[in-house]
Design a protein around this motif. Structure first.
Motif, short mmCIF file in Angstrom:
data_model
loop_
_atom_site.label_atom_id
_atom_site.label_comp_id
_atom_site.label_asym_id
_atom_site.label_seq_id
_atom_site.Cartn_x
_atom_site.Cartn_y
_atom_site.Cartn_z
N ASP A 189 -42.14 -58.62 1.14
CA ASP A 189 -40.95 -58.52 0.90
C ASP A 189 -40.51 -56.96 0.36
O ASP A 189 -39.71 -56.24 0.74
N HIS A 197 -23.68 -53.07 14.67
CA HIS A 197 -23.90 -52.96 13.33
C HIS A 197 -22.80 -51.97 12.81
O HIS A 197 -22.34 -52.23 11.77
N ARG A 216 -23.68 -59.22 6.16
CA ARG A 216 -24.96 -58.78 7.48
C ARG A 216 -26.13 -58.91 6.88
O ARG A 216 -26.59 -58.53 5.67
N SER A 217 -27.22 -59.19 7.86
CA SER A 217 -28.59 -58.92 7.37
C SER A 217 -29.05 -58.04 8.61
O SER A 217 -28.60 -58.23 9.79
N SER A 271 -32.05 -66.07 7.06
CA SER A 271 -32.49 -66.50 5.77
C SER A 271 -31.44 -65.59 4.62
O SER A 271 -31.01 -66.10 3.63
N GLY A 272 -31.11 -64.48 4.96
CA GLY A 272 -30.31 -63.60 4.23
C GLY A 272 -28.94 -64.01 4.14
O GLY A 272 -28.21 -63.99 3.04
N LEU A 273 -28.37 -64.65 4.99
CA LEU A 273 -27.09 -65.40 4.97
C LEU A 273 -26.87 -66.47 4.13
O LEU A 273 -26.09 -66.45 3.26
N THR A 298 -28.74 -67.04 1.40
CA THR A 298 -28.87 -66.80 -0.01
C THR A 298 -27.83 -66.19 -0.55
O THR A 298 -27.42 -66.36 -1.69
N GLN A 299 -27.01 -65.50 0.04
CA GLN A 299 -25.58 -64.82 -0.51
C GLN A 299 -24.37 -65.58 -0.05
O GLN A 299 -23.50 -65.12 -0.80
N ARG A 316 -38.13 -54.03 2.23
CA ARG A 316 -37.07 -53.55 1.64
C ARG A 316 -37.18 -51.85 1.42
O ARG A 316 -36.36 -51.03 1.86
N LEU A 364 -33.29 -63.03 9.64
CA LEU A 364 -32.05 -62.56 9.50
C LEU A 364 -31.11 -63.89 8.85
O LEU A 364 -30.29 -63.39 7.95
#
Length: 149
Positions: free
Chosen positions: A109, A86, A96-97, A42-44, A46-47, A113, A40
């Motif tokens: 991955d 959510h 969010r992720s 890791s998503g923040l 990257t963006q 997805r 979770l």
């Protein structure tokens, strides 16, 4: 009580007006909690480049990768509270992720997805959610959850 020593200029505690938070479903196994949290956040990173601090270096000059510039707070809640959080995150348009139970059965991955894409938003079987944003908005989003023990 002795008076506190003054804080040296430039050494004041850093206060953040934003919050990084992870919400985990309370019924996860310990290995799942760790795995979901890692995915979770890791998503923040990257963006949202503003959440990443400067690279590290030890006294011998060995470099290390930068990490988040602020703490990541980890919460837990029931499945129902996670679903409500959510919805609140979507309503507030917070970055969010998500991690769904289906992701425990995939191994890469691409399949991760595809597993999320196959399920309508309201039917996602969420086991984890990470959010970032203004402190008050994140607090309201996670209302009903409590700090992870």
């Amino acid at each position: 009580m002795a008076p506190m020593a003054p804080i040296a200029p430039g050494r004041e505690p850093v206060r953040f007006d934003t919050k990084i938070a992870v919400l985990l479903r309370a019924d996860l196994a310990p290995w799942q909690r760790l795995n979901v949290t890692a995915f979770l956040v890791s998503g923040l990173g990257t963006q949202l480049p503003e959440v990443i601090g400067e690279p590290y270096e030890d006294a011998d000059g060995v470099p290390y990768l930068p990490m988040f510039r602020q703490p990541v707070l980890v919460f837990e809640a029931t499945k129902e509270t996670l679903t409500t959080a959510h919805t609140r995150a979507l309503t507030r348009a917070l970055p969010r992720s998500v991690f769904t139970s289906d992701l425990f059965t995939t191994g890469n991955d691409r399949d991760n997805r595809a597993a999320v894409r196959a399920v309508p938003t309201a039917e996602l079987d969420l086991v984890g959610l990470a959010v970032y944003g203004p402190r008050a908005a994140v607090d309201k989003t996670l209302k009903g959850a409590h700090m992870h023990p």
